[in-house]
Each structure stands twice: as structure tokens, then as C-alpha cells.
Write an enzyme that holds these catalytic residues in place. Structure first.
Site, PDB file in Angstrom:
ATOM      1  N   ASP A  10     -23.121   3.865 -51.015  1.00  0.00           N
ATOM      2  CA  ASP A  10     -22.336   4.186 -49.807  1.00  0.00           C
ATOM      3  C   ASP A  10     -22.664   5.645 -49.475  1.00  0.00           C
ATOM      4  O   ASP A  10     -22.356   6.552 -50.251  1.00  0.00           O
ATOM      5  CB  ASP A  10     -20.845   4.016 -50.118  1.00  0.00           C
ATOM      6  CG  ASP A  10     -19.951   4.442 -48.965  1.00  0.00           C
ATOM      7  OD1 ASP A  10     -18.744   4.152 -49.025  1.00  0.00           O
ATOM      8  OD2 ASP A  10     -20.453   5.080 -48.010  1.00  0.00           O
ATOM      9  N   VAL A  33     -22.348   2.013 -40.526  1.00  0.00           N
ATOM     10  CA  VAL A  33     -22.317   3.313 -41.226  1.00  0.00           C
ATOM     11  C   VAL A  33     -21.585   4.361 -40.375  1.00  0.00           C
ATOM     12  O   VAL A  33     -20.917   5.257 -40.902  1.00  0.00           O
ATOM     13  CB  VAL A  33     -23.741   3.777 -41.583  1.00  0.00           C
ATOM     14  CG1 VAL A  33     -24.558   4.153 -40.355  1.00  0.00           C
ATOM     15  CG2 VAL A  33     -23.716   4.920 -42.588  1.00  0.00           C
ATOM     16  N   ASP A  34     -21.652   4.220 -39.053  1.00  0.00           N
ATOM     17  CA  ASP A  34     -20.940   5.130 -38.148  1.00  0.00           C
ATOM     18  C   ASP A  34     -19.434   5.060 -38.429  1.00  0.00           C
ATOM     19  O   ASP A  34     -18.750   6.073 -38.603  1.00  0.00           O
ATOM     20  CB  ASP A  34     -21.244   4.708 -36.694  1.00  0.00           C
ATOM     21  CG  ASP A  34     -20.848   5.754 -35.664  1.00  0.00           C
ATOM     22  OD1 ASP A  34     -20.940   5.459 -34.464  1.00  0.00           O
ATOM     23  OD2 ASP A  34     -20.445   6.865 -36.068  1.00  0.00           O
TER      24      ASP A  34
HETATM   25  N1  APR Z   1     -23.623   3.653 -46.439  1.00  0.00           N
HETATM   26  C1  APR Z   1     -24.960   3.474 -46.287  1.00  0.00           C
HETATM   27  N2  APR Z   1     -25.502   2.582 -45.428  1.00  0.00           N
HETATM   28  C2  APR Z   1     -24.636   1.822 -44.702  1.00  0.00           C
HETATM   29  C3  APR Z   1     -23.219   1.957 -44.811  1.00  0.00           C
HETATM   30  C4  APR Z   1     -22.717   2.915 -45.733  1.00  0.00           C
HETATM   31  N3  APR Z   1     -21.403   3.109 -45.915  1.00  0.00           N
HETATM   32  N4  APR Z   1     -22.644   1.050 -43.949  1.00  0.00           N
HETATM   33  C5  APR Z   1     -23.656   0.380 -43.346  1.00  0.00           C
HETATM   34  N5  APR Z   1     -24.858   0.841 -43.801  1.00  0.00           N
HETATM   35  C6  APR Z   1     -26.217   0.408 -43.423  1.00  0.00           C
HETATM   36  C7  APR Z   1     -26.378  -0.973 -42.845  1.00  0.00           C
HETATM   37  O1  APR Z   1     -26.398  -1.953 -43.891  1.00  0.00           O
HETATM   38  C8  APR Z   1     -27.745  -0.824 -42.176  1.00  0.00           C
HETATM   39  O2  APR Z   1     -28.788  -1.008 -43.147  1.00  0.00           O
HETATM   40  O3  APR Z   1     -26.658   1.266 -42.378  1.00  0.00           O
HETATM   41  C9  APR Z   1     -27.756   0.637 -41.704  1.00  0.00           C
HETATM   42  C10 APR Z   1     -27.586   0.818 -40.197  1.00  0.00           C
HETATM   43  O4  APR Z   1     -26.734  -0.204 -39.696  1.00  0.00           O
HETATM   44  P1  APR Z   1     -25.601   0.120 -38.574  1.00  0.00           P
HETATM   45  O5  APR Z   1     -24.538   0.935 -39.185  1.00  0.00           O
HETATM   46  O6  APR Z   1     -25.241  -1.199 -37.962  1.00  0.00           O
HETATM   47  O7  APR Z   1     -26.352   1.036 -37.517  1.00  0.00           O
HETATM   48  P2  APR Z   1     -27.486   0.719 -36.431  1.00  0.00           P
HETATM   49  O8  APR Z   1     -28.196  -0.567 -36.684  1.00  0.00           O
HETATM   50  O9  APR Z   1     -28.287   1.975 -36.376  1.00  0.00           O
HETATM   51  O10 APR Z   1     -26.657   0.540 -35.079  1.00  0.00           O
HETATM   52  C11 APR Z   1     -25.979   1.670 -34.564  1.00  0.00           C
HETATM   53  O11 APR Z   1     -23.901   0.501 -34.565  1.00  0.00           O
HETATM   54  O12 APR Z   1     -21.895   1.049 -35.589  1.00  0.00           O
HETATM   55  C12 APR Z   1     -22.599   1.116 -34.402  1.00  0.00           C
HETATM   56  O13 APR Z   1     -21.777   3.111 -33.350  1.00  0.00           O
HETATM   57  C13 APR Z   1     -22.897   2.521 -33.986  1.00  0.00           C
HETATM   58  O14 APR Z   1     -23.610   1.874 -31.787  1.00  0.00           O
HETATM   59  C14 APR Z   1     -24.070   2.298 -33.056  1.00  0.00           C
HETATM   60  C15 APR Z   1     -24.835   1.153 -33.719  1.00  0.00           C
END
Ligand code: APR
Length: 165
Positions: A10, A33-34
Site C-alpha cells: 500500500d 490509489v487517489d
Molecule cells: N497503493 C498502491 N497502489 C494502489 C493502491 C494503493 N493503496 N490502490 C490502488 N493501487 C493501484 C491499482 O491497483 C492500479 O495498479 O494503483 C494503480 C492505478 O490504479 P487507479 O488508482 O485506478 O488509477 P488510474 O488507473 O491511474 O486512474 C486514475 O482513477 O481514482 C481515480 O481520481 C482517479 O480519475 C483518476 C483515475
């Protein structure tokens, strides 16, 4: 020459100088992750992001880490571009490195930007990410590719990704 490591973790729990958030153009939070970073950092992060006025695709902004062990959050942004995806994704990593380096960060961790909600093919994304990380390894003591699953970490360790095929 700094080391590059691929971990399954994480990202909000990593004790590094900077973690990178896969944000969106509003910088006002979301899921994935956001959402995790905003929850861990606390409400001050959102308040701070409101002062930034958003962030165009491929660019990055930097904020304090607030409640996170990390000192800074660098929020590159990627919309679901219909062209130049590899270049824009590389720009996310490049601009994050630039901002973190300007702040004097020596350790930085990235999630797998755009491979979740935005559906960027994981192998392609890992190849681009590791290529830019290799370009920047002299500027940092440690660069972490933080995967959220062992399968993602295994994929990033595949020869094609590491060798940039
Ligand atoms: N720590 C590390 N990696 C994480 C975590 C965490 N706590 N949570 C999720 N991930 C990983 C996911 O498994 C994925 O491999 O982060 C990677 C990116 O996935 P997303 O968070 O869905 O981001 P992304 O595909 O770049 O899309 C961005 O999603 O949440 C919204 O506001 C954000 O609009 C933006 C979009």
C-alpha cells in the site's frame, strides 16, 4: 547510482520522501490509489489541492504529505487520452521526477499509474515506467515501483518490461 525496487505494498504506508498519486485533472480525489492517498493524508490534502486549480494531463503538481509518512505527494495526471498515450504516461513519470528532485527528495515511490480505472495495458505501462525510472536512477537513492498485487509485481519483473522490449 540509485536502486530501483519493485514491491507489493500500500503506497500510503511507504516511508519515502515522496509518493506519487495517480490523480485526475481536478486533483480533488477519486477512487483507487487517489482515494487511498486522500484518506491517509487527511482533509488538509484536499483543501491544499483546491488551491492548485487542477493539473493538465501528463503534468504533475506537488503537495505536502500531511498525515502520510511521505513528505510530498506528486500528482501527475492522466486522462484517457486517445493519442500519444505512451508519451503522456512517460511525461507523468518524468514530471514527477523533476518536481520531486527540485524538492530535494532522494527516495520516491510510484503506483502503476493509469493501469486501474484508466485501463492502460499493464505490461505496456510497466515498460514505459521502468524505462523512465532507469533514466532517473542517478538522481535518487531509491526509486520504488509500488504494485498493489503480486501479479502486477511479477508482470513488472518480466524480461520484456525490464529490458524495454
Ligand atoms: N497503493 C498502491 N497502489 C494502489 C493502491 C494503493 N493503496 N490502490 C490502488 N493501487 C493501484 C491499482 O491497483 C492500479 O495498479 O494503483 C494503480 C492505478 O490504479 P487507479 O488508482 O485506478 O488509477 P488510474 O488507473 O491511474 O486512474 C486514475 O482513477 O481514482 C481515480 O481520481 C482517479 O480519475 C483518476 C483515475
Amino acid at each position: 547510482m540509485g536502486r530501483i525496487r519493485i514491491v507489493t505494498a500500500d503506497i500510503t504506508r511507504l516511508k519515502v520522501d515522496a509518493i506519487v498519486n495517480a490523480a485526475n485533472s481536478t486533483l480533488l480525489g477519486g477512487g483507487g490509489v487517489d482515494g487511498a492517498i486522500h484518506r491517509a493524508a487527511g482533509a488538509e490534502l484536499l483543501a491544499y489541492c483546491r488551491t492548485l486549480g487542477g493539473c493538465p494531463t501528463g503534468e504533475a503538481r506537488i503537495t505536502p504529505g500531511f498525515n502520510l509518512p511521505a513528505q510530498w505527494i506528486v500528482g501527475p495526471v492522466w486522462q484517457d487520452g486517445d493519442q500519444d498515450e505512451p508519451e503522456l504516461l512517460r511525461d507523468c513519470y518524468l514530471n514527477s521526477f523533476k518536481l520531486a528532485s527540485e524538492q530535494g527528495c532522494r527516495t520516491i515511490a510510484f503506483p502503476a499509474i493509469s493501469t486501474g480505472v484508466y485501463g492502460y495495458p499493464k505490461r505496456n505501462a510497466a515498460t514505459e515506467a521502468l524505462s523512465v525510472m532507469g533514466d532517473w536512477r542517478d538522481g535518487f537513492d531509491e526509486i520504488t515501483a509500488c504494485c498493489f498485487s503480486q501479479s502486477d509485481a511479477d508482470l513488472a519483473l518480466c524480461p520484456e518490461c525490464l529490458m524495454g522490449d
